[in-house]
Design a protein around this motif. Structure first.
Motif, PDB file in Angstrom:
ATOM      1  N   HIS A 238      10.410  -7.532 -30.734  1.00  0.00           N
ATOM      2  CA  HIS A 238       9.300  -7.720 -29.799  1.00  0.00           C
ATOM      3  C   HIS A 238       8.320  -6.548 -29.778  1.00  0.00           C
ATOM      4  CE1 HIS A 238      12.333 -10.592 -28.339  1.00  0.00           C
ATOM      5  NE2 HIS A 238      11.335 -11.263 -27.799  1.00  0.00           N
ATOM      6  N   GLY A 239       8.559  -5.504 -30.582  1.00  0.00           N
ATOM      7  CA  GLY A 239       7.682  -4.340 -30.531  1.00  0.00           C
ATOM      8  C   GLY A 239       7.707  -3.669 -29.168  1.00  0.00           C
ATOM      9  N   ALA A 240       8.880  -3.644 -28.523  1.00  0.00           N
ATOM     10  CA  ALA A 240       9.000  -3.171 -27.151  1.00  0.00           C
ATOM     11  C   ALA A 240       9.000  -1.643 -27.078  1.00  0.00           C
ATOM     12  CB  ALA A 240      10.278  -3.727 -26.516  1.00  0.00           C
ATOM     13  N   VAL A 241       8.508  -1.126 -25.947  1.00  0.00           N
ATOM     14  CA  VAL A 241       8.475   0.303 -25.659  1.00  0.00           C
ATOM     15  C   VAL A 241       9.203   0.536 -24.341  1.00  0.00           C
ATOM     16  CG1 VAL A 241       6.966   2.260 -25.099  1.00  0.00           C
ATOM     17  CG2 VAL A 241       6.318   0.659 -26.913  1.00  0.00           C
ATOM     18  N   HIS A 242       9.964   1.616 -24.250  1.00  0.00           N
ATOM     19  CA  HIS A 242      10.668   1.925 -23.014  1.00  0.00           C
ATOM     20  C   HIS A 242       9.665   2.039 -21.866  1.00  0.00           C
ATOM     21  CE1 HIS A 242      14.413   2.531 -25.117  1.00  0.00           C
ATOM     22  NE2 HIS A 242      13.869   3.442 -25.902  1.00  0.00           N
ATOM     23  N   GLY A 243       9.943   1.340 -20.767  1.00  0.00           N
ATOM     24  CA  GLY A 243       9.047   1.338 -19.629  1.00  0.00           C
ATOM     25  C   GLY A 243       9.544   2.233 -18.505  1.00  0.00           C
ATOM     26  N   GLY A 244       8.839   3.340 -18.267  1.00  0.00           N
ATOM     27  CA  GLY A 244       9.176   4.220 -17.163  1.00  0.00           C
ATOM     28  C   GLY A 244      10.269   5.218 -17.469  1.00  0.00           C
ATOM     29  N   GLU A 245      11.271   4.816 -18.240  1.00  0.00           N
ATOM     30  CA  GLU A 245      12.412   5.695 -18.516  1.00  0.00           C
ATOM     31  C   GLU A 245      13.030   5.347 -19.859  1.00  0.00           C
ATOM     32  OE1 GLU A 245      15.902   7.156 -15.716  1.00  0.00           O
ATOM     33  OE2 GLU A 245      16.309   5.132 -16.437  1.00  0.00           O
ATOM     34  N   ALA A 246      13.461   6.380 -20.567  1.00  0.00           N
ATOM     35  CA  ALA A 246      14.203   6.212 -21.821  1.00  0.00           C
ATOM     36  C   ALA A 246      15.478   7.028 -21.735  1.00  0.00           C
ATOM     37  CB  ALA A 246      13.374   6.655 -23.018  1.00  0.00           C
ATOM     38  N   LEU A 247      16.592   6.441 -22.187  1.00  0.00           N
ATOM     39  CA  LEU A 247      17.882   7.122 -22.234  1.00  0.00           C
ATOM     40  C   LEU A 247      18.228   7.384 -23.691  1.00  0.00           C
ATOM     41  CD1 LEU A 247      17.869   5.700 -19.388  1.00  0.00           C
ATOM     42  CD2 LEU A 247      20.350   5.580 -19.591  1.00  0.00           C
TER      43      LEU A 247
END
Length: 408
Positions: A238-247
């Motif tokens: 989906h070409g997704a990007v972490h939203g608000g937070e990345a672990l």
């Protein structure tokens, strides 16, 4: 997830390790920085971990020898393949364009009919014409063009074009960017000169179940949330990007059991900042969770110079809440005692690209290794104010937070 013989075999080996150690799920989970419920799902076969690192560390904690660890890794590989065959999310159907009507073919020219019989008295067309010039005679020498002359001109023109293009790029910056992240060895294939190896997990969810992705697609074009172990494939599709937070989980392991590697500090480098993405936010919550909050490093990407701040973990699985002390540098690792560093990187005001630097020393040597996402910076974008959706499993579609009764 459908049961599979390979998954059952792998889960049986994990259960054997856990039974041999004798510690509870909570106690082992604290040492592995995973929740008790996540470890239980590994043992029951409900979930296959996306990386072998956590299982390898469990094997070491439980006293497994090299042969047992190799067998365990082989079983994990087969279970991972089976899980992907059974549970890989299918991409949403792509609408197809209707075929254009076929144009009427042009009528073909009629085939020529047989011509009249040749006249015996007519001259033979294959015979040479005495009035035509003799083409077999040697031709008078002509001046040949000089082919080498344009080459210097072409080279000069190409150089001029390159100089002009570079000047245009340098004179018109479009983003606030620092120097690009230097290339680093991919996880699991660290340069042999380092006295330790490292690997990462960059598609982690808090508690194994809660996360937000930003996707530049309408809800009808987004597949249902995957299980946490399939997050990487879902995000890539989906070409997704972490939203608000990345672990991000970093597993560091020495190459020698006797010669320890000392980890001194963890630094954060932001290489690019832009306005937050104006994409839809999709929440992955599926109602699971654990009673253990792992110790971690908190990073505020909105600060001009972000720091990796160590934070204690909490264990609420027992009658009393217990503190899990944060990782305190300097910290030693060996081949038999690896360490996992968990980073929580948050942002509300930027679309940030960033990476980490880990300082180390061993045997009189010192150095810094760059931690990247397969050679590229990690990416996290603020999600505040974006249209947020959760998945209604009963209806099989994405709905808004207001429709679901959720807030936040």
């Amino acid at each position: 997830m459908p049961k599979d013989a390979a998954v059952d075999e792998f889960a049986g080996l994990v259960r054997t390790l856990k039974a041999r150690d004798g510690r509870s799920y909570e106690a082992l989970g604290r040492r592995l920085s995973v929740s008790a419920s996540t470890l239980h799902r590994y043992c029951s076969g409900a979930t296959v971990p996306e990386e072998f690192a956590v299982i390898d560390r469990l094997a070491r904690l439980c006293g497994a020898d090299e042969e047992e660890r190799r067998a365990l890794q082989a079983a994990w590989t087969e279970a991972e393949r089976a899980r992907r065959r059974a549970a890989s999310p299918a991409p949403p159907p792509v609408p197809t364009m209707s075929a254009a009507p076929e144009s009427n073919p042009e009528p073909s020219a009629p085939e020529p009919g047989p011509g009249p019989a040749p006249d015996p008295s007519a001259p033979d067309p294959s015979a040479p014409d005495p009035s035509a010039p003799d083409l077999s005679a040697p031709e008078a020498p002509r001046a040949r063009p000089r082919r080498g002359a344009p080459a210097p001109l072409l080279v000069t023109a190409a150089v001029a074009l390159v100089v002009l293009a570079l000047a245009a790029l340098l004179g018109h910056p479009t983003r606030r960017a620092s120097a690009p992240a230097p290339a680093s060895p991919p996880p699991g294939r660290t340069a042999a000169s380092l006295p330790f190896t490292w690997s990462i997990g960059s598609q982690l969810w808090e508690g194994g179940c809660g996360h937000t992705y930003l996707v530049d697609r309408a809800p009808r074009a987004v597949a249902a949330p995957p299980v946490a172990a399939d997050a990487g494939a879902w995000a890539g599709t989906h070409g997704a990007v972490h939203g608000g937070e990345a672990l991000v989980r970093i597993t560091v392991q020495g190459r020698s059991q006797s010669d320890a590697v000392v980890l001194h500090a963890l630094h954060v480098r932001v290489v690019d900042r832009a306005a937050p993405l104006l994409w839809n936010a999709y929440r992955m919550d599926d109602g699971c969770g654990g009673a253990v909050t792992p110790r971690h490093f908190a990073v505020d990407l909105d600060r001009p110079r972000p720091l990796a701040r160590p934070v204690d973990g909490l264990d609420a699985s027992g009658a009393e809440v217990r503190k899990i002390p944060a990782v305190s540098f300097p910290y030693k690792v060996t081949s038999s005692d690896p360490e996992e560093l968990l980073v929580f990187a948050r942002t509300a005001a930027c679309d940030c690209r960033w990476y980490l630097e880990l300082e180390w020393s061993a045997g009189g040597r010192t150095g810094t290794v760059r931690i990247t996402d397969g050679g590229k910076p990690f990416r996290t974008s603020g999600a505040k104010g974006r249209p947020a959706y959760v998945h209604d499993s009963a209806e099989g579609r994405w709905i808004t937070d207001s429709d679901s009764g959720q807030t936040g």
